[in-house]
Design a protein around this motif. Structure first.
Motif, PDB file in Angstrom:
ATOM      1  N   ARG A  36     -13.675  41.271  25.189  1.00  0.00           N
ATOM      2  CA  ARG A  36     -12.663  42.151  24.584  1.00  0.00           C
ATOM      3  C   ARG A  36     -12.040  41.506  23.346  1.00  0.00           C
ATOM      4  NH1 ARG A  36     -12.077  43.932  30.066  1.00  0.00           N
ATOM      5  NH2 ARG A  36     -11.009  42.030  30.648  1.00  0.00           N
ATOM      6  N   ARG A  37     -11.782  40.178  23.449  1.00  0.00           N
ATOM      7  CA  ARG A  37     -11.146  39.465  22.340  1.00  0.00           C
ATOM      8  C   ARG A  37     -12.078  39.411  21.124  1.00  0.00           C
ATOM      9  NH1 ARG A  37      -9.928  33.417  23.292  1.00  0.00           N
ATOM     10  NH2 ARG A  37      -9.353  34.100  25.361  1.00  0.00           N
ATOM     11  N   GLU A  38     -13.360  39.151  21.387  1.00  0.00           N
ATOM     12  CA  GLU A  38     -14.332  39.046  20.298  1.00  0.00           C
ATOM     13  C   GLU A  38     -14.478  40.397  19.590  1.00  0.00           C
ATOM     14  OE1 GLU A  38     -15.422  35.933  20.054  1.00  0.00           O
ATOM     15  OE2 GLU A  38     -16.668  36.226  18.273  1.00  0.00           O
ATOM     16  N   ILE A  39     -14.474  41.475  20.368  1.00  0.00           N
ATOM     17  CA  ILE A  39     -14.568  42.822  19.789  1.00  0.00           C
ATOM     18  C   ILE A  39     -13.343  43.085  18.922  1.00  0.00           C
ATOM     19  CG2 ILE A  39     -14.515  45.298  20.318  1.00  0.00           C
ATOM     20  CD1 ILE A  39     -16.182  44.583  22.879  1.00  0.00           C
ATOM     21  N   ALA A  40     -12.169  42.745  19.446  1.00  0.00           N
ATOM     22  CA  ALA A  40     -10.917  42.979  18.716  1.00  0.00           C
ATOM     23  C   ALA A  40     -10.880  42.181  17.425  1.00  0.00           C
ATOM     24  CB  ALA A  40      -9.723  42.615  19.603  1.00  0.00           C
ATOM     25  N   ALA A  41     -11.491  40.979  17.424  1.00  0.00           N
ATOM     26  CA  ALA A  41     -11.478  40.120  16.235  1.00  0.00           C
ATOM     27  C   ALA A  41     -12.462  40.626  15.175  1.00  0.00           C
ATOM     28  CB  ALA A  41     -11.810  38.678  16.619  1.00  0.00           C
ATOM     29  N   GLY A  42     -13.375  41.535  15.569  1.00  0.00           N
ATOM     30  CA  GLY A  42     -14.300  42.136  14.611  1.00  0.00           C
ATOM     31  C   GLY A  42     -15.337  41.181  14.033  1.00  0.00           C
ATOM     32  N   THR A  43     -15.666  40.114  14.746  1.00  0.00           N
ATOM     33  CA  THR A  43     -16.692  39.166  14.286  1.00  0.00           C
ATOM     34  C   THR A  43     -18.078  39.830  14.394  1.00  0.00           C
ATOM     35  OG1 THR A  43     -17.076  38.315  16.502  1.00  0.00           O
ATOM     36  CG2 THR A  43     -15.360  37.217  15.216  1.00  0.00           C
ATOM     37  N   PRO A  44     -19.099  39.258  13.715  1.00  0.00           N
ATOM     38  CA  PRO A  44     -20.461  39.811  13.863  1.00  0.00           C
ATOM     39  C   PRO A  44     -20.877  39.886  15.335  1.00  0.00           C
ATOM     40  CG  PRO A  44     -20.412  38.198  12.087  1.00  0.00           C
ATOM     41  CD  PRO A  44     -19.055  38.154  12.743  1.00  0.00           C
ATOM     42  N   LEU A  45     -20.572  38.831  16.097  1.00  0.00           N
ATOM     43  CA  LEU A  45     -20.905  38.858  17.523  1.00  0.00           C
ATOM     44  C   LEU A  45     -20.122  39.959  18.240  1.00  0.00           C
ATOM     45  CD1 LEU A  45     -22.392  37.633  19.956  1.00  0.00           C
ATOM     46  CD2 LEU A  45     -20.562  35.953  20.171  1.00  0.00           C
ATOM     47  N   GLY A  46     -18.848  40.110  17.872  1.00  0.00           N
ATOM     48  CA  GLY A  46     -18.017  41.154  18.470  1.00  0.00           C
ATOM     49  C   GLY A  46     -18.588  42.544  18.225  1.00  0.00           C
ATOM     50  N   LYS A  47     -19.112  42.754  16.989  1.00  0.00           N
ATOM     51  CA  LYS A  47     -19.700  44.062  16.655  1.00  0.00           C
ATOM     52  C   LYS A  47     -20.944  44.326  17.491  1.00  0.00           C
ATOM     53  CE  LYS A  47     -17.689  44.449  12.095  1.00  0.00           C
ATOM     54  NZ  LYS A  47     -17.710  43.701  10.835  1.00  0.00           N
ATOM     55  N   LYS A  48     -21.739  43.263  17.663  1.00  0.00           N
ATOM     56  CA  LYS A  48     -22.965  43.372  18.468  1.00  0.00           C
ATOM     57  C   LYS A  48     -22.595  43.682  19.939  1.00  0.00           C
ATOM     58  CE  LYS A  48     -27.448  42.212  19.404  1.00  0.00           C
ATOM     59  NZ  LYS A  48     -27.421  42.338  20.842  1.00  0.00           N
ATOM     60  N   GLU A  51     -21.579  47.303  20.267  1.00  0.00           N
ATOM     61  CA  GLU A  51     -22.766  48.174  20.245  1.00  0.00           C
ATOM     62  C   GLU A  51     -23.455  48.206  21.602  1.00  0.00           C
ATOM     63  OE1 GLU A  51     -24.049  47.287  15.641  1.00  0.00           O
ATOM     64  OE2 GLU A  51     -25.585  47.037  17.201  1.00  0.00           O
ATOM     65  N   ASP A  52     -23.639  47.009  22.167  1.00  0.00           N
ATOM     66  CA  ASP A  52     -24.326  46.904  23.464  1.00  0.00           C
ATOM     67  C   ASP A  52     -23.531  47.612  24.561  1.00  0.00           C
ATOM     68  OD1 ASP A  52     -26.371  45.527  22.355  1.00  0.00           O
ATOM     69  OD2 ASP A  52     -25.821  43.560  23.152  1.00  0.00           O
ATOM     70  N   LEU A  53     -22.214  47.365  24.568  1.00  0.00           N
ATOM     71  CA  LEU A  53     -21.383  47.983  25.608  1.00  0.00           C
ATOM     72  C   LEU A  53     -21.390  49.499  25.476  1.00  0.00           C
ATOM     73  CD1 LEU A  53     -18.234  45.687  25.979  1.00  0.00           C
ATOM     74  CD2 LEU A  53     -20.196  45.894  27.507  1.00  0.00           C
ATOM     75  N   ASP A  54     -21.267  49.977  24.224  1.00  0.00           N
ATOM     76  CA  ASP A  54     -21.266  51.425  23.990  1.00  0.00           C
ATOM     77  C   ASP A  54     -22.590  52.051  24.431  1.00  0.00           C
ATOM     78  OD1 ASP A  54     -18.746  51.264  23.061  1.00  0.00           O
ATOM     79  OD2 ASP A  54     -19.239  51.425  20.931  1.00  0.00           O
ATOM     80  N   GLU A  63     -25.621  35.844  24.482  1.00  0.00           N
ATOM     81  CA  GLU A  63     -24.317  36.204  23.904  1.00  0.00           C
ATOM     82  C   GLU A  63     -23.180  35.653  24.757  1.00  0.00           C
ATOM     83  OE1 GLU A  63     -25.436  40.501  21.873  1.00  0.00           O
ATOM     84  OE2 GLU A  63     -25.118  40.365  24.007  1.00  0.00           O
ATOM     85  N   THR A  64     -23.356  35.757  26.060  1.00  0.00           N
ATOM     86  CA  THR A  64     -22.311  35.278  26.961  1.00  0.00           C
ATOM     87  C   THR A  64     -22.149  33.767  26.813  1.00  0.00           C
ATOM     88  OG1 THR A  64     -23.047  37.012  28.468  1.00  0.00           O
ATOM     89  CG2 THR A  64     -21.472  35.421  29.328  1.00  0.00           C
ATOM     90  N   LEU A  65     -23.265  33.068  26.760  1.00  0.00           N
ATOM     91  CA  LEU A  65     -23.215  31.606  26.620  1.00  0.00           C
ATOM     92  C   LEU A  65     -22.522  31.196  25.325  1.00  0.00           C
ATOM     93  CD1 LEU A  65     -24.125  28.768  27.664  1.00  0.00           C
ATOM     94  CD2 LEU A  65     -26.186  29.072  26.281  1.00  0.00           C
TER      95      LEU A  65
END
Ligand SMILES: [Zn+2]
Length: 214
Positions: A36-48, A51-54, A63-65
């Motif tokens: 959730r934090r990575e998505i909120a921060a809008g990083t490239p990984l967060g965007k990916k 996308e995957d969650l959606d 990604e988790t590692l």
């Protein structure tokens, strides 16, 4: 000190990890929060990740590692990671590179009726992610977080219809970790229904000379 917390969905992992963090025993690393934090921060990984969650996909082990690796430092409790044997191997490699090891695996166990009852009554703060249970540990004011005043919500993944599937995934993917860790590091079995689970864990950590029971 590296702690790994295992247990079926609804076994109370989040609650125990939060309590250990509040009592300054170890910092909680929850993969759900990291996503959730990575998505909120809008990083490239967060965007990916978004996308995957959606798309209804689970996070990949890689990604988790990548997210967990950034967070692991001194006193942490891993809540929701690893979830399968591949991730357990990733974690061991990562820790070995940093001259660390898992000090204790805590397995929270509970019977299925308890688990189902816990999950369907669980609400979580939309702001700070504190967990409450409308039946067992209700907030002081219905629908409002005791910690930050945020709105309490019932998560989609906690709907009654998805519980059986989540338990099945746990049985297939995560439960084999118990056997794996039994040969690898100290383990503590905790009945999640016991009243003083936190004190019990702290006492055990003191016994292992990991942390004095503060
Ligand atoms: Zn809150």
């Amino acid at each position: 000190m590296i702690l790994v917390l295992l247990g079926a969905p609804g076994s109370g992992k989040g609650t125990l990890a939060q309590a250990l963090q509040t009592q300054k025993v170890a910092r909680q690393i929850s993969t759900g929060d990291l996503f959730r934090r990575e998505i909120a921060a809008g990083t490239p990984l967060g965007k990916k990740i978004k996308e995957d969650l959606d798309a209804g996909k689970l996070m990949s082990d890689e990604e988790t590692l990548a997210l967990v690796a950034k967070e692991i430092n001194d006193d942490v409790i891993l809540d929701g990671y690893p979830r399968n044997l591949k991730q357990a191997g990733d974690l061991e490699d990562l820790l070995a590179k940093r001259n660390k090891k898992i000090d204790l695996v805590i397995n929270l166990f509970a019977d299925e009726p308890t688990i189902v009852d816990r999950i369907i009554n669980r609400v979580i703060c939309s702001k700070c992610h504190a967990i409450f249970n409308t039946k067992y540990s209700p907030p002081r004011k219905t629908g409002t977080c005791d910690v930050c005043g945020g709105e309490l919500v019932h998560r989609k993944e906690d709907e009654a219809t998805t519980i059986a599937r989540r338990i099945a995934i746990y049985e297939e993917k995560t439960k084999p970790l118990l056997k794996h860790y039994k040969q690898l590091c100290p383990m503590l079995e905790v009945d999640s229904r016991r009243e003083n689970a936190i004190e019990y864990v702290k006492l055990h950590l003191a016994k292992l000379n990991l942390k004095s029971g503060q």
